[in-house]
Design a protein around this motif. Structure first.
Motif, PDB file in Angstrom:
ATOM      1  N   ARG A   1       0.839  -1.206   0.000  1.00 58.78           N
ATOM      2  CA  ARG A   1       0.000   0.000   0.000  1.00 58.78           C
ATOM      3  C   ARG A   1       0.871   1.251   0.000  1.00 58.78           C
ATOM      4  NH1 ARG A   1      -3.611   1.909   5.165  1.00 58.78           N
ATOM      5  NH2 ARG A   1      -4.782   3.586   4.170  1.00 58.78           N
ATOM      6  N   TYR A   2       1.848   1.292   0.877  1.00 57.79           N
ATOM      7  CA  TYR A   2       2.717   2.464   0.944  1.00 57.79           C
ATOM      8  C   TYR A   2       3.565   2.589  -0.315  1.00 57.79           C
ATOM      9  CZ  TYR A   2       1.910   4.059   5.744  1.00 57.79           C
ATOM     10  OH  TYR A   2       1.366   4.609   6.883  1.00 57.79           O
ATOM     11  N   ALA A   3       4.081   1.476  -0.829  1.00 58.62           N
ATOM     12  CA  ALA A   3       4.894   1.519  -2.046  1.00 58.62           C
ATOM     13  C   ALA A   3       4.086   2.078  -3.210  1.00 58.62           C
ATOM     14  CB  ALA A   3       5.419   0.123  -2.374  1.00 58.62           C
ATOM     15  N   ASP A   4       2.834   1.640  -3.348  1.00 59.13           N
ATOM     16  CA  ASP A   4       1.974   2.151  -4.418  1.00 59.13           C
ATOM     17  C   ASP A   4       1.711   3.642  -4.236  1.00 59.13           C
ATOM     18  OD1 ASP A   4       1.849  -0.345  -5.556  1.00 59.13           O
ATOM     19  OD2 ASP A   4      -0.067  -0.884  -4.630  1.00 59.13           O
ATOM     20  N   GLY A   5       1.524   4.053  -2.981  1.00 57.75           N
ATOM     21  CA  GLY A   5       1.291   5.476  -2.716  1.00 57.75           C
ATOM     22  C   GLY A   5       2.490   6.330  -3.096  1.00 57.75           C
ATOM     23  N   TYR A   6       3.674   5.852  -2.748  1.00 57.21           N
ATOM     24  CA  TYR A   6       4.874   6.595  -3.119  1.00 57.21           C
ATOM     25  C   TYR A   6       5.062   6.624  -4.636  1.00 57.21           C
ATOM     26  CZ  TYR A   6       6.370   6.762   1.776  1.00 57.21           C
ATOM     27  OH  TYR A   6       6.458   7.016   3.119  1.00 57.21           O
ATOM     28  N   LYS A   7       4.729   5.536  -5.305  1.00 56.46           N
ATOM     29  CA  LYS A   7       4.871   5.517  -6.764  1.00 56.46           C
ATOM     30  C   LYS A   7       3.912   6.495  -7.422  1.00 56.46           C
ATOM     31  CE  LYS A   7       4.541   1.005  -7.269  1.00 56.46           C
ATOM     32  NZ  LYS A   7       4.501  -0.333  -7.912  1.00 56.46           N
TER      33      LYS A   7
ATOM     34  N   PHE B   1       9.910 -10.630   4.461  1.00 55.23           N
ATOM     35  CA  PHE B   1       9.398 -11.778   3.703  1.00 55.23           C
ATOM     36  C   PHE B   1      10.347 -12.067   2.524  1.00 55.23           C
ATOM     37  CE2 PHE B   1       5.856  -9.347   5.471  1.00 55.23           C
ATOM     38  CZ  PHE B   1       5.225 -10.311   6.241  1.00 55.23           C
ATOM     39  N   PRO B   2      11.500 -12.675   2.809  1.00 53.02           N
ATOM     40  CA  PRO B   2      12.477 -12.913   1.735  1.00 53.02           C
ATOM     41  C   PRO B   2      11.876 -13.743   0.599  1.00 53.02           C
ATOM     42  CG  PRO B   2      13.425 -13.353   3.898  1.00 53.02           C
ATOM     43  CD  PRO B   2      11.946 -13.174   4.106  1.00 53.02           C
ATOM     44  N   PHE B   3      12.211 -13.322  -0.625  1.00 52.26           N
ATOM     45  CA  PHE B   3      11.798 -14.037  -1.848  1.00 52.26           C
ATOM     46  C   PHE B   3      10.277 -14.061  -2.015  1.00 52.26           C
ATOM     47  CE2 PHE B   3      15.719 -16.138  -0.255  1.00 52.26           C
ATOM     48  CZ  PHE B   3      16.591 -15.611  -1.199  1.00 52.26           C
ATOM     49  N   ASP B   4       9.598 -13.064  -1.439  1.00 52.24           N
ATOM     50  CA  ASP B   4       8.164 -12.955  -1.699  1.00 52.24           C
ATOM     51  C   ASP B   4       7.971 -12.677  -3.189  1.00 52.24           C
ATOM     52  OD1 ASP B   4       5.295 -12.446  -0.629  1.00 52.24           O
ATOM     53  OD2 ASP B   4       5.736 -10.689  -1.864  1.00 52.24           O
ATOM     54  N   LYS B   5       7.156 -13.473  -3.828  1.00 55.36           N
ATOM     55  CA  LYS B   5       7.028 -13.385  -5.288  1.00 55.36           C
ATOM     56  C   LYS B   5       6.409 -12.068  -5.719  1.00 55.36           C
ATOM     57  CE  LYS B   5       5.128 -15.710  -9.361  1.00 55.36           C
ATOM     58  NZ  LYS B   5       4.450 -16.907  -9.887  1.00 55.36           N
ATOM     59  N   GLN B   6       5.276 -11.725  -5.129  1.00 55.49           N
ATOM     60  CA  GLN B   6       4.609 -10.490  -5.531  1.00 55.49           C
ATOM     61  C   GLN B   6       5.502  -9.283  -5.299  1.00 55.49           C
ATOM     62  OE1 GLN B   6       0.953  -9.680  -3.461  1.00 55.49           O
ATOM     63  NE2 GLN B   6       0.614  -7.737  -4.509  1.00 55.49           N
ATOM     64  N   GLY B   7       6.137  -9.224  -4.128  1.00 57.67           N
ATOM     65  CA  GLY B   7       7.009  -8.099  -3.819  1.00 57.67           C
ATOM     66  C   GLY B   7       8.189  -8.014  -4.769  1.00 57.67           C
ATOM     67  N   THR B   8       8.801  -9.155  -5.064  1.00 55.10           N
ATOM     68  CA  THR B   8       9.954  -9.172  -5.965  1.00 55.10           C
ATOM     69  C   THR B   8       9.564  -8.711  -7.361  1.00 55.10           C
ATOM     70  OG1 THR B   8      10.966 -10.988  -4.712  1.00 55.10           O
ATOM     71  CG2 THR B   8      11.758 -10.611  -6.953  1.00 55.10           C
ATOM     72  N   LEU B   9       8.447  -9.222  -7.878  1.00 60.79           N
ATOM     73  CA  LEU B   9       8.036  -8.869  -9.241  1.00 60.79           C
ATOM     74  C   LEU B   9       7.642  -7.393  -9.344  1.00 60.79           C
ATOM     75  CD1 LEU B   9       5.978 -12.024 -10.328  1.00 60.79           C
ATOM     76  CD2 LEU B   9       8.351 -11.458 -10.861  1.00 60.79           C
ATOM     77  N   GLU B  10       6.916  -6.889  -8.354  1.00 62.93           N
ATOM     78  CA  GLU B  10       6.519  -5.475  -8.407  1.00 62.93           C
ATOM     79  C   GLU B  10       7.736  -4.565  -8.293  1.00 62.93           C
ATOM     80  OE1 GLU B  10       3.432  -4.120  -5.907  1.00 62.93           O
ATOM     81  OE2 GLU B  10       2.003  -5.678  -6.481  1.00 62.93           O
TER      82      GLU B  10
ATOM     83  N   MET C   1       9.022  -2.047 -11.317  1.00 62.38           N
ATOM     84  CA  MET C   1       9.208  -0.611 -11.143  1.00 62.38           C
ATOM     85  C   MET C   1      10.602  -0.184 -11.585  1.00 62.38           C
ATOM     86  SD  MET C   1       9.074   1.733  -7.656  1.00 62.38           S
ATOM     87  CE  MET C   1      10.722   1.248  -7.137  1.00 62.38           C
ATOM     88  N   GLU C   2      11.609  -0.957 -11.190  1.00 63.37           N
ATOM     89  CA  GLU C   2      12.974  -0.630 -11.584  1.00 63.37           C
ATOM     90  C   GLU C   2      13.141  -0.700 -13.101  1.00 63.37           C
ATOM     91  OE1 GLU C   2      15.370   0.420  -9.663  1.00 63.37           O
ATOM     92  OE2 GLU C   2      14.260   0.223  -7.790  1.00 63.37           O
ATOM     93  N   LEU C   3      12.449  -1.640 -13.734  1.00 57.69           N
ATOM     94  CA  LEU C   3      12.560  -1.808 -15.181  1.00 57.69           C
ATOM     95  C   LEU C   3      11.782  -0.740 -15.935  1.00 57.69           C
ATOM     96  CD1 LEU C   3      13.082  -3.323 -17.860  1.00 57.69           C
ATOM     97  CD2 LEU C   3      11.134  -4.804 -17.281  1.00 57.69           C
TER      98      LEU C   3
ATOM     99  N   ALA D   1      16.860  -4.428 -11.411  1.00 51.76           N
ATOM    100  CA  ALA D   1      15.750  -5.331 -11.720  1.00 51.76           C
ATOM    101  C   ALA D   1      16.258  -6.747 -11.955  1.00 51.76           C
ATOM    102  CB  ALA D   1      14.990  -4.831 -12.944  1.00 51.76           C
ATOM    103  N   ALA D   2      17.339  -6.871 -12.719  1.00 49.24           N
ATOM    104  CA  ALA D   2      17.891  -8.194 -13.006  1.00 49.24           C
ATOM    105  C   ALA D   2      18.406  -8.860 -11.730  1.00 49.24           C
ATOM    106  CB  ALA D   2      19.017  -8.083 -14.036  1.00 49.24           C
ATOM    107  N   SER D   3      19.013  -8.068 -10.837  1.00 48.54           N
ATOM    108  CA  SER D   3      19.529  -8.624  -9.584  1.00 48.54           C
ATOM    109  C   SER D   3      18.398  -9.184  -8.726  1.00 48.54           C
ATOM    110  CB  SER D   3      20.287  -7.535  -8.821  1.00 48.54           C
ATOM    111  OG  SER D   3      20.697  -7.997  -7.552  1.00 48.54           O
TER     112      SER D   3
END
Length: 712
Positions: free
Chosen positions: A234-240, A259-268, A272-274, A283-285
């Motif tokens: 929620r906060y990340a979307d607000g900042y974006k 939450f290491p390796f959280d899929k949704q968090g990693t992809l979002e 954004m970086e891409l 993004a690649a890292s």
């Protein structure tokens, strides 16, 4: 009774009541807290093997009659005291047998003797069981003690501690533990989540007010109360939404920390970086780190391939890594249209035209396929670049049918209509592009570049139609977006985007006569990598107007390159040489220009000055160049003393006057107007010198390199 066995005994039924260690009066007896240990236990039928023989008594027929009993006062007292100490269930049975059922004979003797002798409850229960034919169980503490012993034990501290104090302590402890659990669980699972949510909401309100430190503070306090995954998103979307990319990155980093390796968090985070920050390495890292845990995840591999594909624009070596990602997906999940469209984009980016055409033909032969708008639009743009526009309209309209709100499609349509010189359709497509991009936020680097270029091209189209104010507004908006993106390092300087400054400068240059403002904008265009011969000429013209002849000559030379036959540029350089005192250079340029003009004059004869503007301009140019060459030759005469220059100057002044005479005569009567030109005045001054007169050249320069007339 013994012969009848278990089945012949009459069943004894007693009410299920609880027993305790208190008084044993029937009306007041209450088991209290001691539970089943002192309660009425279930009575079971006894078998012959379980019959208990009273101590010291021979077996015999219980029904045999005996003589009446007589008890002394002491024996009766002992009997009543023993009866009082018996468990309630046993006491009820004894009283019932003696008082209500009229027990007599040997059974009565045996029972009464046991009471008088103060035998243990266990022994008395055994006798009563034989009499009633039912097995009687008594509480454990009665089994090995006489009633008096039990009464004595009850008065001890140990008994009081065990049966009174310890149960109370246990009750208090259990109540305290239960209360603690209720308070703890309420705090942990009700108060903390609600309070944490309250803090997160307060922080988000501060975020919406752009009070970012306060928002961060509330978020951290909420985090201390309860970690809620959805609040990171929620906060990340607000900042974006507010384009606070650094703060959005921090939220994603915090999320992956909890939450290491959280899929949704990693992809979002990676997307954004891409797409927004064009930070391909980051993004690649992120994606590679996730794929080490989930090496065959479809979405992560696809996004990684897209990342390398975009990264390839900066580092062509990354294109091969993009292809490897797509190849792994094809091997793992099979060949699909989605992956083929990705491969099409890969071949377009690497300019592998044969493979592009194969895939183009493959999809064009399958009209039922819903195409990828991005890939197909890119295909249309690629074909425009290759001047293969035969199928471009069909390809772009096919993409448009899938997603009519995809701005890139309209942008490429504008390019297509520009090739066809259909300016009306081009402007319509450019307006559609801007309209569709207004609601898109944030914009990726590619889309920012496209939007800036759309402002430029729309402004140029409006300028050509004479809509200078609207053109200027588009140039200004394009420059604002361009500079903002540069400041945030979302895009790099590019010539076609830098041209915005030159276009805006032209409005000041041509329409406003604001030459200094125009010159500043032309310099900004140069700083942004845009340059052209036309713009350099205008810069030289402005320097010439400001009497900065050295700068003007430098800019004219840059505009000309190694050599040029452009009449206006040669004329401008020649005039500049005159004002710098470089008369030999000026003579060379005027002579060269005069030869070019006379050559054209021979091609255009006869001149139709009255009907053709280009013929009139040719005559005017011959008049001006002849005069200026005459002035230059006379100054060379003064400088060198050679008479040849003087005579040549007189000839040029005569030619200039002749061209002027042709221009100024009335076309019908052929009468002179009585006006004089500089050639005539200069020649007369040489024939009749006047100390107050100095030979003059036509000093004005044409506004641009394409003007027909040499001078304004």
């Amino acid at each position: 009774a013994e012969d009848a066995g278990e089945g012949g005994l009459e069943e004894l039924e007693l009410p299920e009541e609880e027993f305790g260690e208190g008084e044993f009066e029937i009306d007041e007896f209450n088991l209290g807290d001691l539970g089943e240990e002192f309660g009425v236990l279930e009575e079971e039928e006894i078998t012959p093997e379980e019959e208990i023989q009273a101590e010291g008594e021979p077996e015999g027929d219980l029904a045999e009659e005996a003589a009446p009993m007589e008890l002394s006062d002491e024996d009766f007292k002992a009997l009543t005291e023993t009866l009082v100490t018996l468990p309630r269930n046993l006491k009820l049975i004894v009283e019932e047998q003696i008082g209500e059922r009229g027990l007599s004979g040997e059974p009565l003797n045996r029972l009464v003797n046991a009471l008088v002798e103060r035998r243990s409850p266990k022994e008395i229960a055994a006798i009563a069981s034989r009499i009633t034919g039912r097995r009687i169980k008594i509480p454990a503490q009665y089994e090995k003690k006489t009633g008096a012993a039990f009464e004595e034990e009850k008065s001890s501290f140990a008994y009081a501690f065990r049966y009174r104090i310890l149960p109370l302590i246990r009750t208090v402890v259990l109540t305290a533990v239960l209360l603690f659990l209720v308070v703890f669980l309420s705090y942990r699972f009700i108060y903390q989540p609600l309070y944490a949510l309250h803090l997160y909401n307060l922080g988000y309100e501060q975020l919406e007010e752009r009070e970012y430190p306060a928002a961060q503070n509330y978020f951290q306090r909420g985090l201390e109360q309860r970690v809620m995954k959805k609040q990171f998103f929620r906060y990340a979307d607000g900042y974006k939404e507010q384009q606070q990319w650094t703060l959005a990155e921090q939220k994603y980093e915090q999320l992956l920390g909890y939450f290491p390796f959280d899929k949704q968090g990693t992809l979002e985070y990676a997307r954004m970086e891409l797409e927004t920050l064009s930070n391909y390495e980051k993004a690649a890292s992120l994606l590679n780190g996730f794929l080490r845990e989930e090496p065959r995840d479809y979405e992560a591999l696809l996004l990684l391939g897209d990342t390398y594909l975009e990264w390839g624009g900066e580092d062509p070596g990354k294109y091969q890594e993009a292809r490897m990602s797509y190849a792994v997906l094809m091997e793992e999940y099979g060949v699909s249209d989605t992956l083929l469209f990705r491969m099409m984009r890969y071949f377009i980016r690497t300019d592998n035209q044969p493979e592009v055409m194969k895939l183009k033909n493959y999809f064009q032969a399958r009209p039922e396929v819903e195409v990828d708008p991005g890939a197909y639009t890119e295909l249309g743009g690629y074909l425009i670049d290759k001047d293969q526009i035969g199928e471009v309209q069909e390809i772009l309209f096919r993409s448009k049918d899938v997603d009519d709100r995809f701005p890139e499609t309209h942008y490429q349509l504008a390019r297509y209509f520009q090739r066809l010189q259909e300016q009306g359709e081009e402007l319509k497509a450019l307006r559609n592009t801007l309209s569709l991009m207004q609601g898109l936020t944030p914009l990726s680097s590619d889309r920012i570049e496209m939007k800036v270029d759309t402002y430029r091209r729309l402004g140029e189209g409006l300028y050509d139609r004479g809509n200078y104010l609207e053109a200027r507004a588009n140039y200004t908006r394009g420059i604002e977006l361009y500079e903002d993106a540069l400041s945030r390092k979302l895009i790099n300087k590019q010539p076609q985007l830098g041209k915005l400054y030159a276009d805006l400068g032209d409005i000041h240059y041509y329409q406003g006569g604001e030459f200094n403002q125009a010159d500043q904008l032309y310099s900004q265009a140069e700083d942004n990598l845009y340059d052209s011969q036309e713009m350099k000429y205008k810069q030289g013209h402005i320097s010439y107007r400001n009497s900065e002849y050295s700068d003007a000559l430098t800019e004219f030379r840059q505009s000309a390159g190694a050599f040029t036959n452009n009449h206006n540029l040669v004329y401008a350089k020649a005039n500049t040489f005159v004002y710098r005192g470089s008369y030999h250079n000026a003579e060379g340029h005027y002579t060269h220009l005069l030869e070019m003009l006379k050559s054209r004059l021979e091609q255009e004869r006869p001149l139709i000055i009255e009907d053709r503007r280009d013929h009139r301009a040719l005559a005017e140019n011959l008049m001006k160049v002849s005069n200026n060459l005459g002035v230059t030759l006379h100054r060379l005469h003064l400088k060198t003393g050679q008479s040849e220059y003087y005579s040549r100057a007189m000839v040029q002044f005569s030619d200039s006057s002749r061209y002027f005479d042709r221009l100024s005569r009335d076309p019908e009567t052929l009468e002179r107007t009585g006006l004089s030109n500089l050639g005539y005045l200069n020649q007369r001054n040489l024939l009749f010198p006047n100390d107050n007169y100095e030979l003059q050249i036509y000093a004005d320069l044409p506004m641009d390199m394409n003007s027909l007339e040499l001078g304004s």
